[in-house]
Design a protein around this motif. Structure first.
Motif, PDB file in Angstrom:
ATOM      1  N   ALA A  96       0.816  -1.219   0.000  1.00  0.00           N
ATOM      2  CA  ALA A  96       0.000   0.000   0.000  1.00  0.00           C
ATOM      3  C   ALA A  96       0.849   1.267   0.000  1.00  0.00           C
ATOM      4  N   ILE A  97       1.923   1.313   0.802  1.00  0.00           N
ATOM      5  CA  ILE A  97       2.694   2.561   0.918  1.00  0.00           C
ATOM      6  C   ILE A  97       4.095   2.456   0.318  1.00  0.00           C
ATOM      7  N   GLY A  98       4.543   1.246  -0.024  1.00  0.00           N
ATOM      8  CA  GLY A  98       5.863   1.078  -0.609  1.00  0.00           C
ATOM      9  C   GLY A  98       6.911   0.754   0.443  1.00  0.00           C
ATOM     10  N   GLU A  99       7.914  -0.024   0.043  1.00  0.00           N
ATOM     11  CA  GLU A  99       8.949  -0.471   0.972  1.00  0.00           C
ATOM     12  C   GLU A  99       9.789   0.687   1.509  1.00  0.00           C
ATOM     13  N   GLN A 103      10.116   1.597   5.499  1.00  0.00           N
ATOM     14  CA  GLN A 103      11.383   1.602   6.242  1.00  0.00           C
ATOM     15  C   GLN A 103      11.667   2.956   6.875  1.00  0.00           C
ATOM     16  N   ASP A 104      11.251   4.042   6.216  1.00  0.00           N
ATOM     17  CA  ASP A 104      11.425   5.375   6.795  1.00  0.00           C
ATOM     18  C   ASP A 104      10.660   5.487   8.114  1.00  0.00           C
ATOM     19  N   VAL A 105       9.432   4.973   8.127  1.00  0.00           N
ATOM     20  CA  VAL A 105       8.622   5.018   9.340  1.00  0.00           C
ATOM     21  C   VAL A 105       9.260   4.173  10.437  1.00  0.00           C
ATOM     22  N   LEU A 174       2.261  10.983   4.147  1.00  0.00           N
ATOM     23  CA  LEU A 174       1.890   9.570   4.116  1.00  0.00           C
ATOM     24  C   LEU A 174       0.456   9.418   4.613  1.00  0.00           C
ATOM     25  N   LEU A 175      -0.344   8.710   3.844  1.00  0.00           N
ATOM     26  CA  LEU A 175      -1.760   8.546   4.188  1.00  0.00           C
ATOM     27  C   LEU A 175      -1.908   7.401   5.188  1.00  0.00           C
ATOM     28  N   LEU A 176      -1.526   7.723   6.442  1.00  0.00           N
ATOM     29  CA  LEU A 176      -1.510   6.719   7.497  1.00  0.00           C
ATOM     30  C   LEU A 176      -2.427   7.128   8.643  1.00  0.00           C
ATOM     31  N   THR A 177      -2.993   6.121   9.287  1.00  0.00           N
ATOM     32  CA  THR A 177      -3.791   6.305  10.486  1.00  0.00           C
ATOM     33  C   THR A 177      -3.015   5.765  11.677  1.00  0.00           C
ATOM     34  N   VAL A 188      -0.199   1.476  13.350  1.00  0.00           N
ATOM     35  CA  VAL A 188       0.004   2.374  12.212  1.00  0.00           C
ATOM     36  C   VAL A 188      -0.412   1.610  10.958  1.00  0.00           C
ATOM     37  N   PHE A 189      -1.346   2.179  10.186  1.00  0.00           N
ATOM     38  CA  PHE A 189      -1.827   1.465   9.000  1.00  0.00           C
ATOM     39  C   PHE A 189      -2.339   2.469   7.977  1.00  0.00           C
ATOM     40  N   PRO A 190      -2.452   2.066   6.706  1.00  0.00           N
ATOM     41  CA  PRO A 190      -2.977   2.972   5.671  1.00  0.00           C
ATOM     42  C   PRO A 190      -4.381   3.454   6.008  1.00  0.00           C
TER      43      PRO A 190
END
Length: 268
Positions: A96-99, A103-105, A174-177, A188-190
């Motif tokens: 969903a957000i890319g590798e 890894q940045d998160v 980043l479109l994260l909740t 932490v998830f999309p």
């Protein structure tokens, strides 16, 4: 003689796990399990939705056959799903957000945790799951006593809430909740992959009654509790869940009795 009547509402009860059917990370009590299967299941279909992975949910709810005992079992908010024992298709957070972003998160979270001074730290600070990251500032290897201690410390010092604000500031695009659940961690998830994700799998019901304890904004039951697709029930623990189920059953049986008393009878 035949009876002309509309079909009774078909209802499913959907339960959070921690704080709803069990104490946090503890096994379900025998009397709660007995009530679910010997009383509730006779009237309604029953289902589970938890943020934890399937192995942890199985540990808490009685072992490997839970996917067959409940109509649906949703782990990781429904990213890992079972219907009547059969596994349904799933998605992953990395797809969903890319590798790179993932890894940045993770790297930022590990640096942030390394600079936190807490009463204690244990181990497993980031748990990678299918559809989310579970981040624990104090470590998921904490004992029950340590979990209780950190929960109180966090209530006073807002450790998890401050951590979430730092992540939001660092990754605004980043479109994260970010969702707090349990005693020691947050997920932490999309966007859109909160517990409402599981509702796409539930078909054929007139009413979905959801029971959860973290229903305040920012809690991991908030979105599904507020959803137009559910009837939300805020609970304070397993005993309160049982109490509210008894009230629900009495209200629905009373409503059904009234419906039957108003049914016109037709002789043929």
């Amino acid at each position: 003689m035949t009876t002309s009547m509309r079909i009774m509402s078909k209802i499913i009860c959907l339960f959070d796990v921690d704080g709803t059917l069990t104490a946090p990370r503890q096994p379900i009590k025998p009397q709660v399990e007995k009530f679910l299967f010997e009383t509730v299941k006779k009237e309604f279909d029953i289902a589970i939705v938890g943020g934890s992975d399937i192995s942890k949910i199985k540990e808490q709810l009685g072992g490997g056959n839970i996917t067959e005992k409940y109509k649906y079992v949703f782990a990781e908010n429904g990213l890992v799903s079972y219907k009547e024992g059969k596994k349904l298709p799933s998605e992953t957070i990395q797809s969903a957000i890319g590798e790179d972003a993932l890894q940045d998160v993770i790297n930022f979270a590990l640096r942030y945790i390394s600079e936190l001074k807490l009463p204690f730290k244990r181990g497993t600070f980031i748990e990678f799951r299918t559809g989310m990251l579970n981040i624990s500032p104090v470590g998921r290897n904490s004992s029950k006593e340590e979990r209780d201690q950190f929960e109180e410390y966090d209530r006073e010092n807002q450790i998890r809430q401050k951590f979430i604000q730092a992540l939001k500031k660092e990754f605004p695009d980043l479109l994260l909740t970010y969702s707090i659940g349990g005693q020691i961690s947050f997920d932490v998830f999309p966007n859109g992959w909160d517990k409402t994700y599981c509702l796409r799998h539930i078909q054929g019901y007139d009413e979905i009654h959801f029971f959860g304890d973290k229903t305040e904004e920012g809690g991991n039951d908030y979105e599904i509790y507020q959803s137009d697709l559910t009837v939300g029930h805020r609970v304070t623990g397993p005993e309160d869940t049982v109490k509210q189920l008894k009230i629900l059953s009495a209200l629905i049986n009373e409503h059904r009795a009234k419906e039957l008393s108003n049914v016109p009878m037709q002789c043929i």
